[in-house]
Design a protein around this motif. Structure first.
Motif, mmCIF file in Angstrom:
data_model
loop_
_atom_site.group_PDB
_atom_site.id
_atom_site.type_symbol
_atom_site.label_atom_id
_atom_site.label_comp_id
_atom_site.label_asym_id
_atom_site.label_seq_id
_atom_site.Cartn_x
_atom_site.Cartn_y
_atom_site.Cartn_z
ATOM 1 N N LEU A 120 -12.872 19.310 -14.761
ATOM 2 C CA LEU A 120 -11.702 19.388 -15.640
ATOM 3 C C LEU A 120 -11.878 18.515 -16.875
ATOM 4 C CD1 LEU A 120 -9.137 19.181 -12.750
ATOM 5 C CD2 LEU A 120 -9.223 21.090 -14.370
ATOM 6 N N ALA A 121 -12.385 17.300 -16.675
ATOM 7 C CA ALA A 121 -12.554 16.371 -17.800
ATOM 8 C C ALA A 121 -13.637 16.854 -18.753
ATOM 9 C CB ALA A 121 -12.885 14.982 -17.270
ATOM 10 N N LYS A 122 -14.707 17.388 -18.193
ATOM 11 C CA LYS A 122 -15.782 17.901 -19.047
ATOM 12 C C LYS A 122 -15.271 19.024 -19.936
ATOM 13 C CE LYS A 122 -20.364 20.048 -18.909
ATOM 14 N NZ LYS A 122 -21.477 20.519 -18.056
ATOM 15 N N ARG A 123 -14.507 19.933 -19.338
ATOM 16 C CA ARG A 123 -13.979 21.064 -20.118
ATOM 17 C C ARG A 123 -12.960 20.592 -21.155
ATOM 18 N NH1 ARG A 123 -12.218 24.220 -22.942
ATOM 19 N NH2 ARG A 123 -12.044 26.500 -22.734
ATOM 20 N N ALA A 124 -12.107 19.642 -20.783
ATOM 21 C CA ALA A 124 -11.116 19.128 -21.735
ATOM 22 C C ALA A 124 -11.778 18.410 -22.903
ATOM 23 C CB ALA A 124 -10.155 18.183 -21.025
ATOM 24 N N SER A 125 -12.865 17.702 -22.618
ATOM 25 C CA SER A 125 -13.492 16.889 -23.659
ATOM 26 C C SER A 125 -14.044 17.727 -24.809
ATOM 27 C CB SER A 125 -14.600 16.021 -23.055
ATOM 28 O OG SER A 125 -15.690 16.813 -22.615
ATOM 29 N N LYS A 126 -14.379 18.991 -24.538
ATOM 30 C CA LYS A 126 -14.902 19.848 -25.608
ATOM 31 C C LYS A 126 -13.878 19.990 -26.735
ATOM 32 C CE LYS A 126 -17.890 22.629 -22.603
ATOM 33 N NZ LYS A 126 -18.187 24.006 -22.095
ATOM 34 N N ARG A 132 -10.894 15.100 -32.279
ATOM 35 C CA ARG A 132 -11.103 13.654 -32.448
ATOM 36 C C ARG A 132 -9.903 12.859 -31.910
ATOM 37 N NH1 ARG A 132 -15.653 12.518 -35.262
ATOM 38 N NH2 ARG A 132 -15.007 10.347 -35.464
ATOM 39 N N ARG A 133 -9.343 13.361 -30.833
ATOM 40 C CA ARG A 133 -8.288 12.648 -30.123
ATOM 41 C C ARG A 133 -8.100 13.294 -28.753
ATOM 42 N NH1 ARG A 133 -5.461 16.115 -33.487
ATOM 43 N NH2 ARG A 133 -3.886 17.439 -32.441
ATOM 44 N N GLY A 134 -7.545 12.509 -27.831
ATOM 45 C CA GLY A 134 -7.261 13.077 -26.514
ATOM 46 C C GLY A 134 -6.969 11.996 -25.493
ATOM 47 N N ARG A 135 -6.345 12.417 -24.405
ATOM 48 C CA ARG A 135 -6.012 11.524 -23.299
ATOM 49 C C ARG A 135 -6.444 12.187 -21.991
ATOM 50 N NH1 ARG A 135 -5.494 8.901 -27.154
ATOM 51 N NH2 ARG A 135 -3.602 7.974 -28.041
ATOM 52 N N ILE A 136 -7.295 11.507 -21.249
ATOM 53 C CA ILE A 136 -7.701 11.954 -19.917
ATOM 54 C C ILE A 136 -7.137 10.953 -18.916
ATOM 55 C CG2 ILE A 136 -9.641 12.390 -18.363
ATOM 56 C CD1 ILE A 136 -11.307 13.080 -20.881
ATOM 57 N N ILE A 137 -6.335 11.442 -17.978
ATOM 58 C CA ILE A 137 -5.669 10.560 -17.021
ATOM 59 C C ILE A 137 -5.929 11.094 -15.615
ATOM 60 C CG2 ILE A 137 -3.472 9.569 -16.274
ATOM 61 C CD1 ILE A 137 -2.459 10.193 -19.186
ATOM 62 N N GLY A 173 -14.841 7.069 -26.425
ATOM 63 C CA GLY A 173 -13.899 6.230 -27.167
ATOM 64 C C GLY A 173 -14.054 6.293 -28.674
ATOM 65 N N SER A 174 -15.274 6.449 -29.158
ATOM 66 C CA SER A 174 -15.484 6.460 -30.609
ATOM 67 C C SER A 174 -14.861 7.681 -31.263
ATOM 68 C CB SER A 174 -16.981 6.415 -30.927
ATOM 69 O OG SER A 174 -17.625 7.586 -30.442
ATOM 70 N N ARG A 175 -14.489 8.684 -30.469
ATOM 71 C CA ARG A 175 -13.838 9.886 -31.007
ATOM 72 C C ARG A 175 -12.327 9.875 -30.781
ATOM 73 N NH1 ARG A 175 -17.401 14.099 -32.134
ATOM 74 N NH2 ARG A 175 -19.456 13.216 -32.514
ATOM 75 N N GLY A 176 -11.784 8.727 -30.452
ATOM 76 C CA GLY A 176 -10.337 8.624 -30.288
ATOM 77 C C GLY A 176 -9.825 9.169 -28.967
#
Length: 246
Positions: A120-126, A132-137, A173-176
Motif C-alpha cells: 500500500l505504501a509503495k503504491r501511494a508513494s508514486k 511532493r507531499r503526502g502522509r503515510i500512517i 522526507g526530502s519530497r515532503g
C-alpha cells in the motif's frame, strides 16, 4: 467590523484531501474514516466485504492481492485524485502459543499486517512523489512494542511497521512525505467486547488510565498526524500509558 468578522480577511479553508483508509468498515478504521469525512476530506475505504461509512467511496479489496490493491488505487484516484493520505489500518490476528503456531498462522498475519502495508505504501508513494507531499500512517499496536504471549506473529508484524515507517521517513522526507505510526493499546471495539468481565478487568488493571481507548481517540491521533508537517518517523502511543517506556 473587525478583521475576524470580515470574511475577506479570513484564511481560506484547506482544500479537501484524497484519503485512503484500509480496513475502514468497522472499529478503529471506521472511526478514522469518519473523522476524515467530518474534516471535509474525500475518503476511500477498503474492506473485504464492503460497508464503508456514508459519504466514503466503498471499495471491496483484499489487500494481500496485488491486483486488487492496484484496482482499489485506480478507483480512488479516478474519484478523488492521487492519494495524499494513506492510513494502513487493516489487520488480522491468529493467536496461539508459539509451539502450536503453524507456518500458515505466522505467514498469513505477516502477509496481511506487514507485507500488505508495504504494498500500500509503495503504491501511494508514486503519487505522493509527483505531488511532493503526502502522509503515510501505519496503525501498529502496543503489542508490537511490548510483546505479548500467544501473539508472536501479530507482535512481529506490528513491530515491523515501525521499522518500515522510519525507513520511509528517511527515504521520502526530502519530497515532503511523512511516515508515522500510531500504536493503540486496548480499544473498545467488537474484538474486545467478546471478552468476559474478568478478562476485561485484568486488562484495565494494567492500564494506568484504567480504561479502554475509544476508537475516536485513536482516530484523533491519526488526523493530527495527517496535519503535522514536521513530524515523521514517530510512534504515537494511544494506550492509556500501558506501554510506557517502550
Amino acid at each position: 467590523m473587525t478583521d475576524s468578522e470580515n470574511p475577506t480577511t479570513q484564511s481560506p479553508s484547506p482544500a479537501p484531501r484524497s484519503v485512503l483508509v484500509t480496513g475502514g468498515s468497522r472499529g478503529i478504521g471506521r472511526a478514522i474514516a469518519e473523522a476524515f469525512l467530518a474534516n471535509g476530506d474525500h475518503v476511500a475505504v477498503t474492506s473485504r466485504k464492503g460497508g464503508a461509512p456514508e459519504g466514503a467511496l466503498d471499495l471491496v479489496c483484499d489487500i494481500t492481492d496485488p491486483a486488487a490493491v492496484e484496482e482499489a488505487y485506480a478507483a480512488a484516484e479516478a474519484a478523488h485524485g492521487p492519494v495524499e493520505v494513506l492510513v494502513a489500518n487493516a489487520g488480522i490476528t491468529k493467536d496461539t502459543l508459539v509451539l502450536r503456531m503453524s507456518e500458515e498462522d505466522f505467514t498469513s498475519v505477516i502477509d496481511t499486517n506487514l507485507t500488505a502495508s508495504f504494498r500500500l505504501a509503495k503504491r501511494a508513494s508514486k503519487g505522493m512523489l509527483r505531488l511532493r507531499r503526502g502522509r503515510i500512517i501505519f496503525i501498529s499496536s502496543v503489542v508490537g512494542l511490548m510483546g505479548n504471549p500467544g501473539q508472536v506473529n501479530y507482535a512481529a508484524s506490528k513491530a515491523g511497521l515501525v521499522g518500515m515507517a522510519r525507513s520511509l521517513a528517511r527515504e521520502l522526507g526530502s519530497r515532503g512525505i511523512t511516515a508515522n505510526v500510531v500504536a493503540p493499546g486496548f480499544v473498545d471495539t467488537e474484538m474486545t467486547a467478546v471478552l468476559t468481565e474478568e478478562q476485561q478487568k485484568a486488562i484495565t488493571d494494567r492500564v494506568p488510565l484504567g480504561r479502554y481507548a475509544s476508537p475516536d481517540e485513536v482516530a484523533s491521533a491519526v488526523t493530527w498526524l495527517a496535519d503535522a508537517g514536521y513530524v515523521t518517523g514517530a510512534v504515537i502511543p494511544v494506550d492509556g500509558g500501558l506501554g510506557m517506556g517502550h
